[in-house]
Write a protein that holds these residues in place. Sequence first.
Motif, PDB file in Angstrom:
ATOM      1  N   ASN A 153      -5.080  -1.741  55.786  1.00 53.30           N
ATOM      2  CA  ASN A 153      -5.407  -1.098  57.057  1.00 53.30           C
ATOM      3  C   ASN A 153      -6.671  -0.246  56.945  1.00 53.30           C
ATOM      4  O   ASN A 153      -6.749   0.868  57.474  1.00 53.30           O
ATOM      5  CB  ASN A 153      -4.228  -0.253  57.562  1.00 53.30           C
ATOM      6  CG  ASN A 153      -3.013  -1.094  57.875  1.00 53.30           C
ATOM      7  OD1 ASN A 153      -3.125  -2.171  58.459  1.00 53.30           O
ATOM      8  ND2 ASN A 153      -1.840  -0.624  57.472  1.00 53.30           N
ATOM      9  N   ASP A 154      -7.648  -0.773  56.200  1.00 48.71           N
ATOM     10  CA  ASP A 154      -8.967  -0.141  56.037  1.00 48.71           C
ATOM     11  C   ASP A 154      -8.915   1.191  55.291  1.00 48.71           C
ATOM     12  O   ASP A 154      -9.852   1.999  55.384  1.00 48.71           O
ATOM     13  CB  ASP A 154      -9.649   0.071  57.399  1.00 48.71           C
ATOM     14  CG  ASP A 154      -9.997  -1.244  58.071  1.00 48.71           C
ATOM     15  OD1 ASP A 154     -10.404  -2.178  57.361  1.00 48.71           O
ATOM     16  OD2 ASP A 154      -9.848  -1.331  59.306  1.00 48.71           O
ATOM     17  N   VAL A 155      -7.853   1.437  54.546  1.00 45.39           N
ATOM     18  CA  VAL A 155      -7.751   2.644  53.716  1.00 45.39           C
ATOM     19  C   VAL A 155      -7.777   2.208  52.255  1.00 45.39           C
ATOM     20  O   VAL A 155      -7.026   1.292  51.861  1.00 45.39           O
ATOM     21  CB  VAL A 155      -6.468   3.439  54.010  1.00 45.39           C
ATOM     22  CG1 VAL A 155      -6.384   4.671  53.107  1.00 45.39           C
ATOM     23  CG2 VAL A 155      -6.427   3.847  55.478  1.00 45.39           C
ATOM     24  N   PHE A 156      -8.614   2.869  51.462  1.00 43.44           N
ATOM     25  CA  PHE A 156      -8.771   2.516  50.054  1.00 43.44           C
ATOM     26  C   PHE A 156      -8.139   3.579  49.161  1.00 43.44           C
ATOM     27  O   PHE A 156      -8.044   4.753  49.537  1.00 43.44           O
ATOM     28  CB  PHE A 156     -10.257   2.375  49.704  1.00 43.44           C
ATOM     29  CG  PHE A 156     -10.902   1.143  50.270  1.00 43.44           C
ATOM     30  CD1 PHE A 156     -10.987  -0.022  49.527  1.00 43.44           C
ATOM     31  CD2 PHE A 156     -11.424   1.142  51.558  1.00 43.44           C
ATOM     32  CE1 PHE A 156     -11.586  -1.166  50.043  1.00 43.44           C
ATOM     33  CE2 PHE A 156     -12.027   0.011  52.089  1.00 43.44           C
ATOM     34  CZ  PHE A 156     -12.103  -1.139  51.323  1.00 43.44           C
ATOM     35  N   PRO A 157      -7.737   3.207  47.950  1.00 45.07           N
ATOM     36  CA  PRO A 157      -7.070   4.164  47.050  1.00 45.07           C
ATOM     37  C   PRO A 157      -8.034   5.126  46.379  1.00 45.07           C
ATOM     38  O   PRO A 157      -9.233   4.860  46.239  1.00 45.07           O
ATOM     39  CB  PRO A 157      -6.401   3.246  46.017  1.00 45.07           C
ATOM     40  CG  PRO A 157      -7.235   2.017  46.004  1.00 45.07           C
ATOM     41  CD  PRO A 157      -7.731   1.838  47.402  1.00 45.07           C
ATOM     42  N   THR A 158      -7.461   6.234  45.934  1.00 41.94           N
ATOM     43  CA  THR A 158      -8.161   7.217  45.101  1.00 41.94           C
ATOM     44  C   THR A 158      -7.533   7.176  43.715  1.00 41.94           C
ATOM     45  O   THR A 158      -6.312   7.332  43.580  1.00 41.94           O
ATOM     46  CB  THR A 158      -8.046   8.630  45.697  1.00 41.94           C
ATOM     47  OG1 THR A 158      -8.711   8.652  46.969  1.00 41.94           O
ATOM     48  CG2 THR A 158      -8.699   9.656  44.781  1.00 41.94           C
ATOM     49  N   LEU A 159      -8.351   6.962  42.696  1.00 41.32           N
ATOM     50  CA  LEU A 159      -7.858   6.683  41.350  1.00 41.32           C
ATOM     51  C   LEU A 159      -8.221   7.813  40.401  1.00 41.32           C
ATOM     52  O   LEU A 159      -9.370   8.256  40.361  1.00 41.32           O
ATOM     53  CB  LEU A 159      -8.470   5.370  40.847  1.00 41.32           C
ATOM     54  CG  LEU A 159      -8.385   4.183  41.816  1.00 41.32           C
ATOM     55  CD1 LEU A 159      -9.155   2.994  41.270  1.00 41.32           C
ATOM     56  CD2 LEU A 159      -6.935   3.823  42.096  1.00 41.32           C
ATOM     57  N   LEU A 172      -3.572  -1.025  46.112  1.00 40.70           N
ATOM     58  CA  LEU A 172      -4.103  -1.277  47.446  1.00 40.70           C
ATOM     59  C   LEU A 172      -3.681  -0.184  48.414  1.00 40.70           C
ATOM     60  O   LEU A 172      -2.547   0.320  48.352  1.00 40.70           O
ATOM     61  CB  LEU A 172      -3.595  -2.627  47.981  1.00 40.70           C
ATOM     62  CG  LEU A 172      -3.809  -3.865  47.111  1.00 40.70           C
ATOM     63  CD1 LEU A 172      -3.171  -5.089  47.772  1.00 40.70           C
ATOM     64  CD2 LEU A 172      -5.279  -4.115  46.848  1.00 40.70           C
ATOM     65  N   GLY A 173      -4.582   0.165  49.313  1.00 40.65           N
ATOM     66  CA  GLY A 173      -4.235   1.024  50.431  1.00 40.65           C
ATOM     67  C   GLY A 173      -4.262   2.505  50.133  1.00 40.65           C
ATOM     68  O   GLY A 173      -4.992   2.974  49.258  1.00 40.65           O
ATOM     69  N   ALA A 174      -3.438   3.235  50.867  1.00 45.69           N
ATOM     70  CA  ALA A 174      -3.431   4.698  50.828  1.00 45.69           C
ATOM     71  C   ALA A 174      -2.667   5.189  49.602  1.00 45.69           C
ATOM     72  O   ALA A 174      -1.530   5.653  49.692  1.00 45.69           O
ATOM     73  CB  ALA A 174      -2.811   5.252  52.107  1.00 45.69           C
ATOM     74  N   CYS A 175      -3.295   5.069  48.451  1.00 45.36           N
ATOM     75  CA  CYS A 175      -2.700   5.488  47.182  1.00 45.36           C
ATOM     76  C   CYS A 175      -3.553   6.591  46.564  1.00 45.36           C
ATOM     77  O   CYS A 175      -4.778   6.525  46.602  1.00 45.36           O
ATOM     78  CB  CYS A 175      -2.630   4.330  46.190  1.00 45.36           C
ATOM     79  SG  CYS A 175      -1.748   2.868  46.765  1.00 45.36           S
ATOM     80  N   THR A 176      -2.904   7.563  45.987  1.00 44.76           N
ATOM     81  CA  THR A 176      -3.570   8.526  45.113  1.00 44.76           C
ATOM     82  C   THR A 176      -2.891   8.422  43.756  1.00 44.76           C
ATOM     83  O   THR A 176      -1.701   8.736  43.625  1.00 44.76           O
ATOM     84  CB  THR A 176      -3.470   9.960  45.657  1.00 44.76           C
ATOM     85  OG1 THR A 176      -4.124  10.031  46.931  1.00 44.76           O
ATOM     86  CG2 THR A 176      -4.143  10.937  44.707  1.00 44.76           C
ATOM     87  N   ILE A 177      -3.645   7.954  42.779  1.00 44.39           N
ATOM     88  CA  ILE A 177      -3.104   7.704  41.447  1.00 44.39           C
ATOM     89  C   ILE A 177      -3.554   8.833  40.521  1.00 44.39           C
ATOM     90  O   ILE A 177      -4.749   9.132  40.422  1.00 44.39           O
ATOM     91  CB  ILE A 177      -3.597   6.347  40.893  1.00 44.39           C
ATOM     92  CG1 ILE A 177      -3.330   5.224  41.910  1.00 44.39           C
ATOM     93  CG2 ILE A 177      -2.930   6.054  39.558  1.00 44.39           C
ATOM     94  CD1 ILE A 177      -1.893   5.015  42.247  1.00 44.39           C
ATOM     95  N   GLY A 178      -2.592   9.457  39.838  1.00 44.40           N
ATOM     96  CA  GLY A 178      -2.916  10.567  38.960  1.00 44.40           C
ATOM     97  C   GLY A 178      -3.597  10.120  37.675  1.00 44.40           C
ATOM     98  O   GLY A 178      -3.758   8.933  37.408  1.00 44.40           O
ATOM     99  N   ASP A 179      -3.960  11.097  36.859  1.00 48.31           N
ATOM    100  CA  ASP A 179      -4.615  10.817  35.579  1.00 48.31           C
ATOM    101  C   ASP A 179      -3.626  10.181  34.593  1.00 48.31           C
ATOM    102  O   ASP A 179      -2.415  10.409  34.668  1.00 48.31           O
ATOM    103  CB  ASP A 179      -5.161  12.105  34.963  1.00 48.31           C
ATOM    104  CG  ASP A 179      -6.268  12.730  35.793  1.00 48.31           C
ATOM    105  OD1 ASP A 179      -6.823  12.041  36.683  1.00 48.31           O
ATOM    106  OD2 ASP A 179      -6.589  13.913  35.551  1.00 48.31           O
ATOM    107  N   HIS A 180      -4.174   9.390  33.670  1.00 48.39           N
ATOM    108  CA  HIS A 180      -3.399   8.794  32.570  1.00 48.39           C
ATOM    109  C   HIS A 180      -2.242   7.937  33.083  1.00 48.39           C
ATOM    110  O   HIS A 180      -1.108   8.038  32.607  1.00 48.39           O
ATOM    111  CB  HIS A 180      -2.875   9.878  31.628  1.00 48.39           C
ATOM    112  CG  HIS A 180      -3.954  10.618  30.906  1.00 48.39           C
ATOM    113  ND1 HIS A 180      -4.634  10.082  29.823  1.00 48.39           N
ATOM    114  CD2 HIS A 180      -4.491  11.848  31.113  1.00 48.39           C
ATOM    115  CE1 HIS A 180      -5.526  10.947  29.401  1.00 48.39           C
ATOM    116  NE2 HIS A 180      -5.469  12.021  30.160  1.00 48.39           N
ATOM    117  N   CYS A 181      -2.545   7.084  34.052  1.00 42.43           N
ATOM    118  CA  CYS A 181      -1.535   6.149  34.561  1.00 42.43           C
ATOM    119  C   CYS A 181      -1.855   4.728  34.106  1.00 42.43           C
ATOM    120  O   CYS A 181      -3.008   4.383  33.867  1.00 42.43           O
ATOM    121  CB  CYS A 181      -1.476   6.188  36.091  1.00 42.43           C
ATOM    122  SG  CYS A 181      -0.690   7.682  36.759  1.00 42.43           S
TER     123      CYS A 181
END
Length: 221
Positions: A153-159, A172-181
Amino acid sequence: MTRPVRSSLDAAGLATYAAAQLNAMFPDPDCVAADELRSAVDIALARLDHCFSHIDNRYFFDGQNTVFSHLHGDQYAMWLYLLANELHRQGAPASLCSKLFLLNKALHGLDAYYEVELPSVFLLVHPLGTVLGRGHYSDFFVAYQRCGIGSNNDVFPTLGRHLTLRPGAAVLGACTIGDHCQIAAESLVLDRDLPANTLYIGNPKTAVTKHQDKPYPLWRV
């Protein structure tokens, strides 16, 4: 650069080599001259030096110098991305940047568009079929084959920093991924946040998460 790059081709040779590849792959009237690439080669080499110097692998860093071979597929895929991205930053014609992007796609099966801003420290491991879209990347990013970063839906993740995508993994999508994953092989993270130090296994319906303490072992931090 803080150290010399042990490169199989010098800067002029890299420009000449890439121009020859582009003209052979895209024999249109808009012939590419090595001089058109030369302005970006030195800066792209400095970026490559910074990136490779953090990789704890003798094929990338021998303990004193970064090592780069135009005949090492993973390295050359990373190089073509850096060269195309640097030319884009310098305002080069979109047609030239597109040719480098498509050359990388043809040679290595890598879809990393020149406008996408990968982090300053990253590693691609035989990235056949990997698609790296317009996410928000952080340093110490690793992607293996058939990995994907993209929108929903035109939203990209933050890694976060030190993210590792195992073969076939996607975020994919509205994700916020923490450090060391780490995202396990053939796993999909979709519109979901992950805290730091998480191993994610599965897909949105069957996902299992585990806490992990050991960092990915291939970095010189």
